[in-house]
Design an enzyme around this catalytic site. Structure first.
Site, short mmCIF file in Angstrom:
data_model
loop_
_atom_site.label_atom_id
_atom_site.label_comp_id
_atom_site.label_asym_id
_atom_site.label_seq_id
_atom_site.Cartn_x
_atom_site.Cartn_y
_atom_site.Cartn_z
CG ASP A 183 25.62 10.60 13.36
OD1 ASP A 183 25.15 9.95 12.41
OD2 ASP A 183 26.81 10.53 13.71
CG HIS A 185 26.52 6.48 14.59
ND1 HIS A 185 27.11 5.29 14.96
CD2 HIS A 185 27.49 7.42 14.70
CE1 HIS A 185 28.38 5.50 15.28
NE2 HIS A 185 28.64 6.79 15.13
CG HIS A 285 33.76 11.96 10.01
ND1 HIS A 285 34.72 11.02 10.32
CD2 HIS A 285 32.72 11.71 10.84
CE1 HIS A 285 34.27 10.25 11.28
NE2 HIS A 285 33.07 10.64 11.63
#
Length: 382
Positions: A183, A185, A285
């Site tokens: 990730d 992010h 998610h």
């Protein structure tokens, strides 16, 4: 049947639960939340209640349209997350009323269970090899970790080498066949994403998540041409209209809508169907609580292109309370061989421990996202 009341509960570690009551004695639960903005979403739910009290909770599509279209201003994290939790609770009521799981009302399941992955390494990736080994020992066949700490638009190769060292340590710890999601992010800007994605090509990643912020979707085809790893994103997109642009631009292989942010079960089902038309996978998610996970699993049951599910058991944010604390039957999310079974009880398929919710709501929380800064003092993406 009529809706009589909407009640929100701000509960540790950073969650917001919603109960919708009816005059038939049936209540439904949802999880509307923007992490770090729980009180804001609770206020939005309260405002939306003016459209809902006195209405039939079974008219989900119409109520959704009223909440979305009736306020003139549409979309965004606050409105869509408030709608999301309400929508989950409405489906929970409808399933309980009919004595059926939500997935049965959406056409019936295409699968009995779905693969899950475990978070490792925390916000600042550390001790990832040990954490990955521990996750595999608990039966997980896939893990996900943050790639990097703060990273400037153009940063040093020392930062790149640290990312590579962390990933290599995990690969050496668990071997080549455990799925590894990395990730970014949104912490990485396009110049460094190009460098990192090229250097990471050898590690056979399951996916690279949010290689750049969703504001920069136009960069995705260029980045996709650099890396063989599938590109995933979507946790910061909130409607089918946001995802329409992603699919039109191309370059994304896995969409990650969050049913607690992207309009709930009703809207996320439509997003998944759009993705399937583009041969794009779904990995919902969900670093959230048990109500959110139950809603996710009801969608996983009916979305053919769903292939793996995020879940928060043991995640680094869950200080004080964890995923299973708020359900009466903790076995409902029993993980086995890296999979979790789809709940088949009425509604969302879980029984919320209402007494414990009320107890922990008395403590509440004011969780906030960390604020990071670069060495020069400027604000960094978290």
């Amino acid at each position: 049947m009529k809706i009589t009341r909407l009640t929100t509960f701000i509960v540790p570690p950073r969650w917001l639960f919603l109960r919708i009551d009816t005059d038939a004695g049936i209540s439904g639960w949802g999880e509307p939340i923007v992490e770090g903005r729980a009180h804001t979403i609770a206020a939005a739910v309260d405002e939306l209640s003016d459209y809902l009290v006195g209405k039939d909770p079974r008219h989900i599509e119409d109520l959704w349209s009223v909440m979305y279209r009736g306020g003139f201003y549409r979309g965004g994290p606050v409105l869509m997350s408030a709608i999301a939790g309400i929508d989950q609770a409405l489906w929970d009521i409808k399933g309980k009323h009919l004595g059926q799981p939500v997935h049965a009302l959406l056409g019936g399941p295409v699968r009995e269970r779905i693969r899950v992955y475990s978070w490792i390494g925390g916000d600042r990736p550390a001790d990832t090899a040990r954490a990955a080994r521990d996750a595999v020992a608990r039966g997980f066949t896939a893990v996900k970790m943050n790639a990097t700490e703060e990273m400037q638009y153009v940063d040093t190769y020392a930062k790149v080498e640290q990312v590579l060292a962390n990933v290599q340590a995990v690969r050496e710890a668990v071997g080549p066949h455990v799925g590894l999601g990395l990730d970014f992010h949104g912490r990485v800007h396009k110049p460094m994403a190009k460098v990192l994605m090229r250097e990471l090509a050898a590690y056979k990643l399951m996916f690279i998540e949010e290689p750049v912020l969703s504001e920069h979707l136009e960069a995705l085809p260029e980045l996709a041409a650099i890396s063989p790893a599938p590109i995933a994103l979507g946790e910061r997109l909130y409607s089918r209209y946001d995802f329409k642009r992603v699919l039109a631009i191309g370059g994304v292989d896995i969409l990650q809508p969050d049913p607690s942010h992207a309009g709930g079960i009703t809207e996320t089902r439509k997003i998944a169907a759009m993705a399937e038309a583009y041969d794009v996978a779904i990995a919902l998610h969900c670093p959230l609580g048990p109500i959110a996970l139950a809603a996710n699993l009801q969608l996983d049951a009916v979305c053919h292109n769903a292939f793996i599910q995020e879940q928060s058991l043991g995640i680094h944010y869950n200080a004080g309370n964890d995923l299973l604390d708020y359900v009466s039957d903790r076995s409902v999310f029993a993980y086995e061989d890296g999979f979790v079974a789809i709940p088949d009880g009425p509604g969302l398929g879980i029984d919320v421990n209402e007494d414990y919710v009320a107890e922990r709501a008395s403590a509440g929380h004011r969780w906030r996202n960390p604020v990071w800064r670069h060495d020069d003092g400027s604000v960094a993406e978290w």
